[in-house]
Design an enzyme around this catalytic site. Structure first.
Site, PDB file in Angstrom:
ATOM      1  N   ASN A 149      43.298 -76.103 -48.366  1.00 39.86           N
ATOM      2  CA  ASN A 149      42.869 -75.108 -47.374  1.00 39.86           C
ATOM      3  C   ASN A 149      43.393 -75.444 -45.973  1.00 39.86           C
ATOM      4  OD1 ASN A 149      41.379 -77.314 -46.680  1.00 39.86           O
ATOM      5  ND2 ASN A 149      39.370 -76.381 -46.958  1.00 39.86           N
ATOM      6  N   GLU A 156      37.802 -79.272 -41.800  1.00 37.12           N
ATOM      7  CA  GLU A 156      37.902 -78.052 -42.599  1.00 37.12           C
ATOM      8  C   GLU A 156      38.204 -76.859 -41.678  1.00 37.12           C
ATOM      9  OE1 GLU A 156      38.145 -78.579 -45.623  1.00 37.12           O
ATOM     10  OE2 GLU A 156      36.431 -79.548 -46.591  1.00 37.12           O
TER      11      GLU A 156
END
Ligand code: F6R
Length: 258
Positions: A149, A156
């Site tokens: 991702n 993140e």
């Protein structure tokens, strides 16, 4: 960003090891930022092998790992402390006081300050990590893997680009991708990671990406402008980044790299 395309994982590992060992040869007191995960395993194996042939490669090197899981002690077999001992530290001549990995239990901090809650202890662990990096004279070379991702360290999507070392909630995709070393045990839901801002202060950055699972992330890194929904895009704001990528990971941008 400089892109370097290599044939396969073997070649990526030996190029990365060469870059790391050259950087140490150039500056024996180098401060390294180090990743874990599958991608750097081959690099560490080569560094360990080559360093054992040389005399005292890492004696004055200092290292800071990018991340560690929250809630498991350094002695846990799936901790990044254990990973690093197996992959590198047991095989090279680093001085133990020069090795730094965040402690996801903040045990020492909480022993010194018994009034703190677990999470307050973690906050102090993170702040102390930043102080230690600064005292070491900041990072000279930081090596990164690439999450599917786009995460770098465990930053993140939607982590601010100026973030410092902090506690993160891991994406379900990240927990799944990292399940193997936990051998059926639950993968922790949180981790301590160096921030994107901390990583961007490294003098040089080397990012490694290998294999089909990274095609999407590599394509985005190649083509997208910086945006916090894709953390690796922050690297565009840095002046000395090398992306070392193998044919499989670069399959969709192959033509543009020739
Ligand atoms: C690990 C880390 C992560 C990994 C990334 C890729 O210290 O910082 O960003 O580099 O999750 O992991 P692998 O190499 O296992 O695909």
């Amino acid at each position: 960003m400089k892109w370097k395309l290599v044939a396969d994982y073997e070649s990526l590992s030996s190029h990365a090891a060469e870059i790391l060992l050259w950087a140490v040869a150039e500056n024996p007191r180098l401060v390294l930022g180090l990743p874990t995960g599958r991608t750097p395993e081959g690099m560490y194996a080569r560094v360990a092998r080559d360093c054992q042939r040389e005399y005292r490669c890492f004696r004055e090197v200092t290292s800071f790992n990018l991340d560690e899981y929250v809630g498991i002690p350094p002695s846990h077999p799936a901790s990044y402390s254990s990973y690093m001992r197996r992959a590198l530290f047991d095989h090279v001549d680093m001085e133990p006081p020069n090795i730094h990995i965040p402690d996801g239990t903040a045990e020492k901090v909480r022993q010194r300050n018994p009034e703190l809650s677990f999470d307050e202890g973690l906050e102090i662990e993170c702040a102390n990590y930043e102080i230690l990096i600064e005292r070491a004279g900041s990072l000279g070379l930081t090596i990164l893997g690439l999450g599917r991702n786009g995460h770098i360290g465990f930053n993140e999507p939607n982590t601010p680009f100026d973030s410092r070392t902090h506690v993160v909630e891991l994406d379900p995709m990240t927990r799944e991708a990292n399940a193997r070393p936990f051998a059926g045990e639950q993968v922790p839901g949180r981790a301590i990671t160096m921030g994107i801002g901390t990583i961007l202060e490294s003098a040089r950055i080397l990012l490694l990406a290998s294999g089909e699972s990274k095609v999407e992330a590599v394509t985005r890194l190649f083509s997208e402008l910086p945006s916090d929904d894709f953390p690796a895009s922050a690297l565009r704001q840095h002046h000395d980044v090398t992306i070392l990528v193998d044919e499989r990971a670069a399959s969709r941008i192959r033509g543009a790299l020739d």
